[in-house]
Each structure stands twice: as structure tokens, then as C-alpha cells.
Design a protein around this motif. Structure first.
Motif, short mmCIF file in Angstrom:
data_model
loop_
_atom_site.label_atom_id
_atom_site.label_comp_id
_atom_site.label_asym_id
_atom_site.label_seq_id
_atom_site.Cartn_x
_atom_site.Cartn_y
_atom_site.Cartn_z
N GLN A 1 31.41 29.13 -33.95
CA GLN A 1 31.26 30.23 -33.03
C GLN A 1 29.78 30.47 -32.83
OE1 GLN A 1 33.44 33.68 -34.27
NE2 GLN A 1 34.93 32.47 -35.35
N SER A 2 29.45 31.14 -31.77
CA SER A 2 28.05 31.46 -31.53
C SER A 2 27.58 32.47 -32.55
CB SER A 2 27.88 32.04 -30.12
OG SER A 2 28.50 33.31 -30.04
N ALA A 3 26.25 32.55 -32.72
CA ALA A 3 25.70 33.49 -33.69
C ALA A 3 26.04 34.91 -33.30
CB ALA A 3 24.19 33.31 -33.80
N ALA A 4 25.99 35.23 -32.02
CA ALA A 4 26.30 36.59 -31.58
C ALA A 4 27.73 36.95 -31.90
CB ALA A 4 26.04 36.74 -30.09
N SER A 5 28.67 35.99 -31.68
CA SER A 5 30.07 36.24 -31.99
C SER A 5 30.26 36.43 -33.49
CB SER A 5 30.94 35.08 -31.49
OG SER A 5 32.27 35.24 -31.89
N ALA A 6 29.54 35.61 -34.27
CA ALA A 6 29.65 35.72 -35.73
C ALA A 6 29.19 37.09 -36.18
CB ALA A 6 28.82 34.64 -36.41
N ALA A 7 28.07 37.55 -35.64
CA ALA A 7 27.56 38.85 -36.02
C ALA A 7 28.55 39.95 -35.67
CB ALA A 7 26.22 39.11 -35.35
N SER A 8 29.14 39.86 -34.50
CA SER A 8 30.11 40.86 -34.08
C SER A 8 31.31 40.88 -35.01
CB SER A 8 30.55 40.57 -32.64
OG SER A 8 31.58 41.46 -32.25
N ASP A 9 31.81 39.67 -35.37
CA ASP A 9 32.97 39.61 -36.24
C ASP A 9 32.65 40.15 -37.64
OD1 ASP A 9 34.54 38.62 -34.27
OD2 ASP A 9 34.38 36.53 -34.88
N LEU A 10 31.45 39.85 -38.13
CA LEU A 10 31.08 40.34 -39.44
C LEU A 10 31.01 41.86 -39.46
CD1 LEU A 10 28.40 37.74 -40.54
CD2 LEU A 10 30.54 38.23 -41.71
N ARG A 11 30.49 42.44 -38.39
CA ARG A 11 30.41 43.89 -38.34
C ARG A 11 31.80 44.51 -38.26
NH1 ARG A 11 25.65 42.52 -35.18
NH2 ARG A 11 23.82 43.06 -36.43
N ARG A 12 32.71 43.82 -37.56
CA ARG A 12 34.09 44.33 -37.54
C ARG A 12 34.70 44.26 -38.94
NH1 ARG A 12 34.45 41.54 -32.55
NH2 ARG A 12 35.49 39.77 -33.54
N MET A 13 34.38 43.19 -39.68
CA MET A 13 34.89 43.08 -41.03
C MET A 13 34.29 44.17 -41.92
SD MET A 13 36.59 42.10 -43.55
CE MET A 13 37.62 41.24 -42.39
N SER B 1 36.76 36.13 -44.70
CA SER B 1 36.18 36.62 -43.45
C SER B 1 34.77 36.08 -43.25
CB SER B 1 36.15 38.15 -43.46
OG SER B 1 37.45 38.66 -43.63
N ALA B 2 33.98 36.07 -44.31
CA ALA B 2 32.62 35.55 -44.19
C ALA B 2 32.64 34.06 -43.83
CB ALA B 2 31.87 35.77 -45.50
N ILE B 3 33.55 33.30 -44.42
CA ILE B 3 33.65 31.87 -44.12
C ILE B 3 34.11 31.66 -42.68
CG2 ILE B 3 34.99 29.78 -44.63
CD1 ILE B 3 34.92 30.64 -47.59
N ASP B 4 35.10 32.42 -42.25
CA ASP B 4 35.64 32.25 -40.90
C ASP B 4 34.58 32.48 -39.83
OD1 ASP B 4 38.10 31.60 -41.86
OD2 ASP B 4 39.00 33.58 -41.52
N VAL B 5 33.82 33.55 -39.97
CA VAL B 5 32.93 33.91 -38.87
C VAL B 5 31.60 33.18 -38.91
CG1 VAL B 5 33.98 36.16 -38.60
CG2 VAL B 5 32.02 35.90 -40.12
N THR B 6 31.23 32.60 -40.06
CA THR B 6 29.97 31.85 -40.11
C THR B 6 30.18 30.35 -40.00
OG1 THR B 6 30.03 31.71 -42.53
CG2 THR B 6 28.88 33.60 -41.57
#
Length: 538
Positions: free
Chosen positions: A107-119, A145-150
Motif C-alpha cells: 500500500q502507499s505510505a499515505a494509506s499505511a499511515a491512515s490505517d495505522l491511525r485507525r488502528m 495490524s502493523a504488519i498488514d498496513v506496512t
């Protein structure tokens, strides 16, 4: 047509890599888009160039060659389904794909950051629920969650023990697979440095610098990129002063073979946000588990206390020639004091009081054994022989560093009282003729094999009162640290010695309680009173 990509399968599973760059590089260098392992691959092995809507695979002068569908090539336009091989070894399957298939895990870095903040928001909600989730479940949520989004390959969490040393708690791999500490071979240097400094650590290539020698096992499976962040717990008070305490409880570690969102600055920032909320959720789960364990222990101790009280005789025992009453108050849930009554076949009445060294469950177990031994021996021997047999029985059982003081006496109907005192506080015999201490006996039981014991017989007059007590009475401390002492025992008992034994007992216990007001009970408190009523009527 879908975006071109590579499906890569090796010992760690299958992953999908999009060909987003104009030139997708392949080789043993950690900076390549696809990092290879094995001595038959070159540091700069091959590349895939996107030219005029085509994807062209080029060998970069590798030593052992580049192959498409088993044929060695120098340059080849790739088509959907082509199988690629780099070098002569096996263990790595690479397939070029252009048609629709499974979604890419990157995923893009921006998407990863968004998902991490949701987590992080989810974990904050978990914390608000009061920590009802068990610790392992919270750790799994954080890692997965950390593995999925990064797009990381693996991750683990280490938590600090009571001594501040990091302990491996849980490892997870992509696909929600649990990994044991043995399967998660990696150096402790990075997580320990992060834990010590509190600074996140981003390693773009483990082959660079002095890290390679410390991560040989990690590098051997192709891992190159590492991101490790501290788990800091911040506790607040409801004042304008802000944070009350910042405490580091562990680290969150991720690593991977490819770059991607794991190495982006936004992912690092978002992962740190996640780590703060994760620390709170983990700590709440840990406290919940500790509270559950304490509650379970409290229930078990409550049951043990009920059993111990059930093993004691009923407080009051009366007979034709005696009136006895006892009380035992443990300073913890269960204690190391006991008293026992023995009705002998001859009509005589025996009573014992003991104090086991120590407190809590170990002492309670030994008191139960001593009560049983007294019951078993008292009917067949006098007090001195009974005490000697108890001593030998404890020695045979080799109860390390455990001993007891004990007093055992037998009151005959005619007033003769035969006793043996094994290192116990000498009881008071209070009568018209004054006060006498009963000291004859020997040393404590349970320490010295073959220890000698003596007994003495005294004559008790009608209405005389025998006062037995443990050192929890005589050595009870007040708030200033002074002990109750033997003199205060006499001051509480003597003026009321002629009253019924329940009233005398109540007066003594009330005197101890009043003296110790404001202080914590530090030892078990046991008292037994025996009044001789005179020979029974014919």
C-alpha cells in the motif's frame, strides 16, 4: 489490463510486488526492489524496465544467469504467466502477472499511515473498555495490524519484566501466523537499543555498517529492512500539569525483505502513534490478567482459610473436670498457629498449642501435619514421648528450615497436670497461690534429630486458670513499636481470672486489640484458656 506485478513465493510464503518504478531492480543488495539470497545470485543481478507499455527483463551480467520459463536470457519482453529464475538455485518462485488476480499487499505510505491511525483509534477504544481482552489477544491485534498496513514480513513484541529486561512475548508473520521465539531468529541489539534510548530505529539495509555480523540469521532468509519503535506508556492526571509519568514497557519490531511503506517517514510517524495507544492497551490487558490471577489466588486462600479453621476444634470444650476455650487469629488469610484438644480414653483431657516458623501457605501446611501427629500420638504416650515422636517425624520428612514451638499437656480428673514445653512461650498457671510459669520440656521440634524432652507434673487446684498463648500475643506491637509483653497479659487476665473463660478470653483479646490500635497485625495470635473445675462428683 491490471498493473504488472511479480508473485514471489519462498520459505516465508507468497507476496505480490507491483512494478511501480520505471526500473524494478533485482539482486542481493538490500536496496533492490526484490532482494535475493544465496551465493548463486549477484549483487546487481537483473532489472525489469517499463518501456512503451511493455515490461522487459534484462540480465545485468550476473554470474549464473537469468531465466524465463527455464530458458537463459539476456533480455526478454515478459508476458503474463512467465516464470522467472535468478541463478541456478531453487527455493524462489517468481511469476510475472498482468491479468487480474489477487490484490497486492503493498500500500502507499499515505494509506499505511491512515490505517495505522485507525488502528490506534481501535486500540484506544479497547483501552476504554477496561482491559477486558486478554494480553495475547491485544498483542495479536497490534502485530497483525502493523504488519498488514506496512507490508512487513514479520513482527514481534518484547515487554520488560520486573527487572527491566526485555522478554519475547509474541511473534507474528504475514497471514496472521504465530512465530515462536526460536523461529524468530534475530539479534537483540536493535530492540534493546530502542528500549534503552526511546528512539525509533529505521534500518534501510542490514548489510550496511556493523549490523550484518549481528543479524546473520536474519539476513540468511533475505530480511534487509527493519523498523523498531518503543512502547511508551504515558499516564495522566486530571490537572493542568499534564503527563504524570512516562514509562517504557517494551518495543514493537517489524522487518521485511522489500522496501515499501515500512521505510516511509509517514509510516514511521504513524507507527509511533500506534505504539503509544498499543502500550496503553497492552498495559491494561496485563493489569487485567494480574487482577484476575490475584482474584483467583484470593479465592484459593479463602478456601484454604475455611479449611484451616475447620481443622481447628470448636473454640469451647467442657468436661466433668475442665472448661477450655481457644481462639486463633491469622495475620494473613491462613496462618502458622494452631491449638488442639484431645479427649483421652482414660477420661483425661489433653490440649496443645503450637507456632510454626513462618507464615502463609507453607506454615499452614505444617500446622495441619502437626495437628494430625498430635492426634495420632497423644493417646499412646505421655507428653514428653509425644513431643519426641513429633520431632523425629518432622526430621524424617526433611521439611527444610521449618520448625515449630509447641506445648502439650494432659489434665487428669484429680487435678494432676503433666506437660512438655518444646521451646514455646511458657504458659501462666494462675491460682490462689499466685502465678507460675510452665517451662519444663526441651527445644523446638523439627530441627535436631534425637533431641531430648522432659515432662513435669504439677497439681492444679480447683478454679485455677491455665493461660496458653503464642508469641503473636506477647510480641504484638503498637504504633510506636513497643510489644504487648507478658506483664500486660497478666494485667488483662488476673483481675478477671475467676470469671467464665469466654469473658476472660474476650478481655485479653480486647486488651491486645486496644494496645495495637493503629498498627498492622504482624503475627498470628492464638490463646487457649483451661480452668480446672475440681474432681467430678461421684
Amino acid at each position: 489490463m491490471a498493473e504488472p506485478r511479480l508473485s514471489v513465493t519462498d520459505a516465508l510464503g507468497t507476496r505480490t510486488l507491483p512494478l511501480e518504478s520505471a526500473t524494478f531492480t533485482i539482486g542481493r543488495r538490500g536496496s533492490h526492489h526484490l532482494s535475493l539470497t544465496g551465493s548463486d545470485t549477484s549483487r546487481d543481478h537483473a532489472e525489469i524496465a517499463r518501456e512503451d507499455g511493455r515490461c522487459v527483463l534484462r540480465d545485468l551480467g550476473s554470474r549464473y544467469g537469468t531465466f524465463v520459463n527455464g530458458e537463459q536470457i539476456q533480455e526478454r519482453e515478459l508476458r503474463h504467466g512467465d516464470h522467472l529464475r535468478f541463478g541456478i538455485g531453487g527455493g524462489l518462485e517468481v511469476v510475472f502477472l498482468t491479468e487480474d488476480g489477487g490484490p497486492s499487499i503493498q500500500q502507499s505510505a499515505a494509506s499505511a499511515a491512515s490505517d495505522l491511525r485507525r488502528m490506534a483509534t481501535l486500540l484506544e477504544s479497547l483501552r476504554a473498555l477496561g482491559g477486558g481482552r486478554v494480553l495475547d489477544e491485544v498483542l495479536q491485534i497490534v502485530l497483525d495490524s502493523a504488519i498488514d498496513v506496512t507490508g512487513a514480513e514479520r513482527g514481534f513484541i518484547m515487554l520488560a519484566d520486573a527487572g527491566g529486561r526485555l522478554e519475547f512475548k509474541l511473534g507474528r508473520a504475514r497471514g496472521r501466523v504465530s512465530l515462536s521465539g526460536q523461529r524468530f531468529a534475530t539479534s537483540r541489539k536493535i530492540p534493546e537499543d530502542v528500549f534503552a534510548t526511546g528512539d525509533a530505529r529505521l534500518v534501510s539495509d542490514l548489510l550496511d555498517g556493523d549490523l550484518a555480523a549481528q543479524h546473520e540469521g536474519t539476513i540468511a532468509v533475505g530480511i534487509r529492512h527493519v523498523l523498531c519503535v518503543p512502547l511508551d506508556l504515558v499516564q495522566y492526571v486530571e490537572t493542568a500539569d499534564g503527563p504524570l509519568e512516562r514509562r517504557r514497557i517494551g518495543v514493537l519490531y517489524l522487518d521485511s525483505r522489500e522496501r515499501g511503506a515500512l521505510l516511509s517517514s509517514t509510516a514511521v510517524s504513524a507507527l509511533e502513534t500506534l505504539a503509544h495507544e498499543a502500550a496503553a492497551a497492552i498495559e491494561h490487558a496485563r493489569l487485567y490478567r494480574e487482577a484476575e490471577a490475584k482474584a483467583r489466588l484470593d479465592r484459593e486462600l479463602a478456601i484454604a482459610a475455611e479449611i484451616q479453621q475447620a481443622l481447628l476444634p470448636h473454640a469451647r470444650r467442657t468436661g466433668p473436670h475442665f472448661d477450655a476455650i481457644g481462639s486463633s487469629i491469622a495475620c494473613r488469610a491462613i496462618g502458622g498457629d494452631f491449638f488442639e484438644y484431645v479427649d483421652l480414653p482414660s477420661g483425661a483431657f489433653g490440649l496443645a498449642l503450637g507456632d510454626v516458623a513462618g507464615k502463609g501457605p507453607p506454615a499452614a501446611l505444617l500446622t495441619a501435619m502437626l495437628q494430625g501427629m498430635i492426634d495420632a500420638q497423644a493417646g499412646s504416650a505421655g507428653p514428653a514421648v509425644t513431643m519426641a515422636r513429633i520431632n523425629d517425624g518432622l526430621i524424617r520428612r526433611a521439611v527444610s528450615a521449618r520448625y515449630a514451638t509447641a506445648f502439650y499437656g494432659v489434665l487428669e480428673a484429680d487435678g494432676r497436670f503433666t506437660y512438655c514445653n518444646a521451646g514455646h512461650n511458657p504458659p501462666f498457671l494462675i491460682g490462689a497461690g499466685g502465678v507460675r510459669r510452665l517451662e519444663t520440656g526441651g527445644m523446638v521440634v523439627g530441627l535436631f534429630p534425637g533431641a531430648p524432652y522432659q515432662e513435669e507434673t504439677v497439681t492444679i487446684a480447683p478454679d485455677d486458670l491455665l493461660v496458653l498463648f503464642s508469641d503473636g500475643i506477647s510480641e504484638a506491637f503498637d504504633a510506636a513499636g513497643q510489644d504487648f509483653g507478658d506483664d500486660r497479659i497478666l494485667e488483662a487476665v488476673q483481675p478477671r481470672a475467676a470469671e467464665p473463660v469466654p469473658d476472660v478470653l474476650a478481655a485479653l483479646l480486647e486488651a491486645v486489640k486496644g494496645f495495637c490500635a493503629g498498627a498492622v497485625q504482624s503475627d498470628d495470635q492464638t490463646v487457649v484458656l483451661l480452668r480446672y473445675l475440681g474432681p467430678p462428683a461421684a
